[in-house]
Design a protein around this motif. Sequence first.
Motif: not given
Lengths: 360, 356, 309
Positions: A2, B191, B200
Amino acid sequence: MSKVRFSSILKLTVLSTVLAFTSNVSADPVKAAFVYIGPTGDHGWTYAHDEGVKYAKEKLGDDVIMTTIENVAENSDSERVITSLARKNDIVFTTSFGYMNPTVKVAKRYPDVKFEHATGYMLEDNVSVYSARFYEGRHVIGKIAGRMTESNVVGYIASFPIPEVIRGINSAFLAAKSVNPDVQIKVVWVYSWYDPGKEADAANALIAQGADVLMQHTDSTAAMTVAEENGVYAFGQASNMREWGPNAQLTGIINDWGPYYADRIAAVRDGTWSSSDTFAGVQQGMVKFAPMNNNMPTEVKNEAMQAIIDLSMGKIHPFTGPINKQDGSPWLAEGETPPNFPDLLTMDFYVEGIDSQYPN
Amino acid sequence: MIKLIPRVENSKVMILLSPLLAMTLTALTALIIFIFILDDIKVSSVFFTLFVLPLTDSYLFPELLVKAAPLMIIGLGLSIGFRAGIWNIGAEGQYVIGGIAGGAVGLYFYNVEGFWLLPLMAIASILGGMFYASIAAFLRIRYQVNEILVTLMLTYVAVLFLSAMLQGPLRNPAGFNFPESRIFHDSAMLPIIWEGTRLHIGFIVAIILSFVAWFGIKKHMFGMQIKITGSAPRAAKFAGFNDNKTVLYSLLISGGLAGLAGFFEASGPAGQLTPGLPQFYGFTAIIVAFLARLHPIGILFSALLIALSYVGGEEVQIEYNLPSSITQIFQGMLLFYFLACDILIKYKVVLNKTKN
Amino acid sequence: MNESLFINIIIGISIASTPLIFAAIGELLVERSGVLNLGVEGMMIVGALLGFVVQFHTGNPFLAVFAALLGGMAISSIFAFLTQFLLTNQVATGLALTLFGLGFSAFAGRGYTEETIVLIKAIHIPVLSDIPFIGPLVFSMNPLVYLAFFMVYLVWWFLFKTKQGLILRSIGDNHDAAHAIGHNVVRYRFMAILFGGAMAGVGGAFLSLVQVPIWGEDMTAGRGWIALGLVVFASWLPFRIILGAILFGGITVLQLHAQGFDIRISAQYLSMLPYLATILILVSLRIRLKNKTNRTVPNCLGRIFHSTS
């Protein structure tokens, strides 16, 4: 990957470049760090690396500052440890397979630090890989085992079914069989690198089942002591285990990392380090042997010595065809030797003639 | 002689003071040990590395939170069972099964993008952990088999199962036959909430969960039920609480949370399934739960403290070439002092010269 | 299967089981007094180190075993002091003890990983040991194996045949009632914990004095946890400890033999057997005992006792 991650890596990269640049201006000693999987007192794998570190330190003296950290588990903790080391060192050696992905991840973030990963396969601009052809050592002890066994049963205490261990079993078996067609190899998996009690249990089980020569691919000296107690033979693993089996140890495979470590650290000092893929054996001196025990017949000793000489001159290869796989399908044709990749590095089969079932 | 007099009410002052006292005592003992074993190193700098550096260093601080997150999540689940007197000692096994379940889903949908993938993995891991804990629940309810033994034994089985999976179906096809899975695809990775670190979303989940648990224990009927079952089993029966339900729910909750933590570890800092997935979080979380006196918010802090001892311990080893055993000794001592000082909360210590 | 292989397997099982018997029988007494000490692994490893160190320096096996016993006791006294006088939570204190024991032994034993010792040998009784079959199985075991069996008997005798044993059990079942009729709960428990420590110490030392003549950190490799499981398995009944330890040690040893005989099951699944079998046996025992109420669990297990009077 990403966008977010990429930009963050970029930032860190710039930061670490600046840091690395400023630290390299003065003629400081090279800072080298080593990550160990076990305790230095295991007398096996980690012990051998630590001996290598001591050798390199002796050789390079004030040119190097060594940092070692032991008992680093092969999990997400290792990435933190490797990062901490990368922040303060010029070169970081990670000495177990399980550190591979963490090493590569950290190496991407610290492009000016050199990394050396043992027994893995992921090469990067600043990551070298190095490993030893232990199967060459297994070839020599296989020949000795084939000659010395009277029961024709060689016991093999194995840790985990990974290519390195499988190569060792196949190589030892083929060598033993070449001097003794009746020889059998019994493999017992203990699913541990270091559990003296279980290794001893396995050694006892193998002896009870008729093995009179033991080999091990685990790290403790337990099997050697059991062999000594029971009056059977065994081989040292990773280091000289003579003290635990003065009568039992016929010889031992010694992992000699010292010269390699000294070379690589010196290369960083001299600014000549570049990423490399090393798979060295007897020839390069990375695989050595403990002194041959005097209780061996001279012919056996001589035959083993000859094998060592042949290996060191590159005259023989432990895997020379014709060799079939366990299921009878052909692997190597007459006179053929296997390439490192994929055959050796991914080996996941037994050769023909081994009775035990392949673990899967 | 020294006498302990129970307080009518827990001392509010001591609740805050006793951890400080414990830390001071640990520091003092550590000081003595360091003076004894270190000749030429400044003890103060060892202390700084051990206690302060992980809190102030921009790399180590987020790592501290990464290490604490699974301890918080597992510790929370366990604390609920422990309140009810359900001894789930095998959270480690549920964590491993959760990691395998979540990881397997991620690997099955390798290269598939989709917002649904992470939630699906999370659900799989929770169900995996719940299923594994439910074996102990079933055996306890149906056959009165003690859950300590079953959960403990199943932990060993889970670790071997992981090894079998990584040797077989989950093995990286391009991994040179080493027992490791592929590195997860980006859409199967958690994420990151702090750019440039490994911190995270699991950390946020841990915080939210602890507040949910706090609220649940205070307000919800089940919270009452476990509390009473734990402290007064007979009273619980009179109140009509179903003992079996308590067993089942506490094991399902602790198992599910342990499974979730396994998934967070695999999809977070690890990024793949390896034999190194089990790392004693399940056992360490037991300590975390008790250090916090089973209080959900306290668990946040005790997990951080334990994580500090790991991260600081690693730094001390690196910086001063100390053996790793120093960290273990230090953790053991820290716990001893913490537990010992807690007596001041419930009891008054008085000296009385006359024997009665 | 030939006779000598059979005898070898039995001896192998006895070697694998004995550390578990020692550690478990000690813990059984502790739990009977109402205390749960999860620090068995930590106490075992300290015993393993001290036994090894004393054997290395003196070569006297009696002193070595005695040192292991004292070492286990010494470290268990930390647990005893914290839980009995400072009323700390037993589960957490026990876990802390394991951490501390593992760390302490690894640190203190660093100088001994390079050494080896003379093992304690199996006994040989003239005539008796030479009887075919019976001789090697009954009269030629390691002296510590016999000691382990004797300790099980001793604990049984103490618990069920002496007044003090009765008191200890009553304390485990209801400490408030026992206290009310004048028994010193803390003293009994303190002694029980020390005994548990001593037995765990000897069990650990069995590894480094009988099984392998080496010392290595973490060499107990989880056996303390198995011992804890065995106490539950045994339903707190001493003689069942022997049964459980032999079953567990037996399956461990037999799965290694099965691999040698090349029984076609994956080694990972074979390695799971000892753990799964323990659960299965436990369940089947429960099914058989289903209609009898189980009165062997100490009711106060793990509960904190404090006298106000």
